[in-house]
Scaffold this active site. Structure first.
Site: not given
Ligand code: NAD
Length: 295
Positions: A93, A168, A243
């Protein structure tokens, strides 16, 4: 079976990559965090040494990262390393501007691209029941759809580059506002001596009906599966709502749209977050609403 590179194996990306393995695809994965890589290995993915190494030879590349700056940075790194004619999908997102920038990067190198943010949370990621809101050209969407179907149950083409992100943030602005409205109604009912169940029974079958009330009810009792029955454990954490509401405000300001309730909702969730409740499910905002009484 496709060769899929998956970058970003966090709370969402980890289980999404695991579902691609389960569907029979060859998944080459990368994350910066050791524990996430180990989990993906256990789930059956091959771990690459870098993001650029992961995408070599992949038909499809998927990114699931925290924010726009991470997506633009990773795409800048991986797009030039991708095989000719491959497809790149971002499921994070992020802000609409960064999404468009990422699409432009892909186009410059001749790659098809789709922005495909999700709704459904970690439960949907684990159960492969996510909804994907997609932006990009028809042909790119057509190529992305069968891949996304391994991780979700509803795949919607919303329009051109960035349209998935637009859908979204508009949806989540409705959600943030409606959860505050439902919380306020329960807080008022409490002061008026009306039981939670009575308000629920009336509003859930009347014009006050909405998802925040009937699926995610912010008081314990009426909907046993809602986070209110589980100490407001997320679910969808309040800091993620901040966010998304901030992305909505940024987009509204850039586009010149008036979103007064979206702005107010952002301020309310920000105050809840600043008071140390960022990790509480966003339906816990009712506690903040109650705390404002008499102020
Ligand atoms: P998270 O922080 O658990 O995961 C993000 C991952 O990206 C981490 O493991 C981090 O190490 C990795 N990362 C960051 N920079 C990197 C790079 N340069 N190279 C490789 N890996 C890298 O976040 P999440 O909860 O998995 O959410 C991910 C996305 O999905 C976000 O944009 C969030 O807004 C969206 N989202 C989350 C939810 C939820 O309920 N958690 C729901 C809908 C959407």
């Amino acid at each position: 079976m496709a060769n899929i590179a998956f970058i970003g194996l966090g709370n969402m990306g980890g289980p999404m990559a695991a579902n691609l393995v389960k569907a029979g695809h060859k998944v080459i994965a990368f994350d910066l965090v050791e524990a996430s890589k180990n989990q993906a290995r256990t789930d059956g993915a091959t771990i690459a040494d870098s993001a650029a190494a992961a995408v070599k030879g992949a038909d499809t590349v998927i990114t699931m990262l925290p924010a726009g700056k991470h997506v633009v940075s990773v795409w800048t790194d991986v797009v030039p390393a991708m095989a000719k004619g491959a497809l790149i999908i971002d499921c994070s997102t992020i802000d609409v501007e960064s999404a468009k920038q990422a699409h432009a990067l892909a186009a410059k190198h001749g790659m098809a691209s789709v922005d495909a943010p999700v709704s459904g949370g970690t439960g949907g990621a684990k159960g492969a029941t996510l909804t994907f809101m997609c932006g990009g050209e028809e042909k790119a969407f057509g190529a992305a759809k069968p891949v996304l179907e391994n991780m979700g149950k509803k795949i919607v083409h919303c329009g051109g580059a960035g349209a998935g992100q637009a859908a979204k943030i508009c949806n989540n602005m409705i959600l943030g506002i409606s959860m505050i409205a439902v919380g306020e109604a329960f807080a008022l009912a409490e002061k008026l001596g009306l039981s939670h169940q009575a308000l629920f029974d009336v509003a859930s079958t009347s014009s006050g009906q909405c998802w925040s009330l009937t699926t995610y009810c912010p008081v314990p009792g009426p909907v046993p599966t809602s986070p209110a029955n589980n100490g407001y454990k997320p679910g969808f954490a309040s800091n993620l709502m901040v966010k998304d509401l901030t992305l909505a405000q940024d987009a509204a300001n850039a586009a010149g749209a008036a979103t007064p309730l979206g702005k107010h909702a952002q301020e309310i969730y920000k105050a809840f977050d600043a008071a140390g409740h960022g990790g509480v499910d966003f339906s816990g905002i009712i506690q903040h609403v109650r705390s404002l009484a008499g102020k």
